[in-house]
Motif scaffolding. Structure first.
Motif, PDB file in Angstrom:
ATOM      1  N   GLU A 206       0.828  -1.216   0.000  1.00 33.50           N
ATOM      2  CA  GLU A 206       0.000   0.000   0.000  1.00 33.50           C
ATOM      3  C   GLU A 206       0.855   1.255   0.000  1.00 33.50           C
ATOM      4  O   GLU A 206       0.424   2.303  -0.481  1.00 33.50           O
ATOM      5  N   ARG A 211      -3.047   2.706  -5.928  1.00 34.36           N
ATOM      6  CA  ARG A 211      -4.276   1.990  -5.575  1.00 34.36           C
ATOM      7  C   ARG A 211      -4.922   1.339  -6.796  1.00 34.36           C
ATOM      8  O   ARG A 211      -5.596   0.314  -6.687  1.00 34.36           O
ATOM      9  N   SER A 225      -5.346  -3.456  -8.077  1.00 37.13           N
ATOM     10  CA  SER A 225      -5.311  -2.866  -6.740  1.00 37.13           C
ATOM     11  C   SER A 225      -4.476  -3.689  -5.755  1.00 37.13           C
ATOM     12  O   SER A 225      -3.878  -4.710  -6.089  1.00 37.13           O
ATOM     13  N   PHE A 226      -4.443  -3.168  -4.521  1.00 44.90           N
ATOM     14  CA  PHE A 226      -3.551  -3.726  -3.509  1.00 44.90           C
ATOM     15  C   PHE A 226      -3.802  -5.210  -3.264  1.00 44.90           C
ATOM     16  O   PHE A 226      -2.869  -5.983  -3.053  1.00 44.90           O
TER      17      PHE A 226
END
Length: 327
Positions: A206, A211, A225-226
């Motif tokens: 993160e 993101r 995304s993460f």
């Protein structure tokens, strides 16, 4: 480029150009020109020595997949023509399984998968190579699971005693290239990120990835995304929690009209002693060869972060090592 055929305008053009010439234009004989007689080609599944062995393997692949295309997505490179250059290039391949071969009886399946390769070239010749195909994506599109394909391959190769041994440090062959890449800030940053993740600092994801990051991983996986990044790296490291992570080569580049990017060749070597993507722990000694590419960028004035990541290892070769232990 000093020492290279003047028809190539730069090193990426050389790498992508000879790939098309060899495979799609059927210039297989040019491997006598572009590959050194004693080249070392390492893939997770084996070590191949000499351009004549490479020619034979190329013909076998084209016999099984005669319409194969190799679309060059990127070439991340370092070095100079005078001292030698190392390319880490990424290819999207399409092919139809039209004939019997290493993947079994012809299925007529239309395939799409990626390959990543590190190649050392000097004087118009490649003399050292590390090659990873997304075997997990290939066999899944044909209806296999990687574990089942590895078991079937062991049987077809003569059983546990006769089967071709996957790449490990004990069977590796030292080639002429001794470089470690360059000192670009982007290569160093990506190396630091992977080292943190492999050191169980999953908070790095993160902190260092955008993101909206796109992650492209073994098995033809493309996700965002993460959570996608965390799932990939966590499940790999969880399978081999005590294995040694090592970075063998790192390149960073910031070229016009391209995002800053990095290429890392790495390995995990140790025991299958954890629950993860490779199931219950078996105690098998496993060597994982991996290549990863990252693209950095930012929206507005935000801190640059990883916006796209491509990582490959060969699931079938890992299962082959595990099955040699478990039978």
């Amino acid at each position: 480029m000093k020492g290279f055929d003047p028809k190539f305008r730069d090193f990426p053009d050389y790498i992508i150009g000879i790939t098309k010439e060899i495979w799609e234009d059927r210039g297989i004989a040019t491997l006598n020109e572009y590959y050194s007689p004693d080249i070392v080609v390492r893939s997770p599944g084996s070590v191949v020595l000499g351009n004549q062995s490479v020619i034979g393997a190329t013909m076998a692949t084209l016999a099984e997949f005669p319409d194969r295309t190799l679309l060059g997505e990127d070439v991340i490179w370092s070095g100079t023509p005078e001292e030698g250059m190392l390319s880490s290039h990424r290819i999207l391949s399409t092919a139809t399984h039209q004939a019997d071969g290493i993947y079994g009886k012809a299925t007529g399946t239309r395939l799409q998968y990626r390959i990543m390769a590190d190649c050392h070239a000097i004087n118009n010749v490649i003399d050292d190579e590390w090659l990873i195909r997304d075997q997990g994506a290939i066999v899944r599109q044909m209806g296999w699971e990687p574990k089942a394909f590895a078991a079937d391959l062991i049987a077809r190769e003569g059983g546990p005693e006769g089967a071709v041994r996957p790449l490990t440090p004990s069977i590796d062959v030292e080639g002429p290239y001794k470089g470690r890449g360059n000192d670009s800030e982007w290569g160093q940053r990506y190396a630091d990120i992977l080292s943190r993740i492999m050191g169980a600092d999953m908070a790095a994801i993160e902190a260092e990835y955008d993101r909206a990051v796109q992650g492209v991983y073994p098995g033809g996986v493309s996700d965002y995304s993460f959570s996608a990044v965390d799932r990939f790296w966590m499940s790999l490291r969880a399978s081999f929690p005590s294995a040694r992570f090592e970075i063998h080569h790192q390149i960073g580049r910031a070229d016009p009209m391209m995002p800053p990017r990095a290429a890392i060749r790495w390995s995990l070597h140790g025991t299958h002693d954890g629950w993860g993507v490779f199931g219950a722990p078996t105690g098998a000694e496993v060597y994982v060869l991996g290549i990863s590419h990252a693209e950095f960028g930012r929206l507005g004035t935000a801190e640059p972060k990883v916006r796209r990541e491509f990582a490959l290892f060969d699931e079938t070769s890992i299962w082959k090592q595990i099955l040699h232990k478990t039978g």
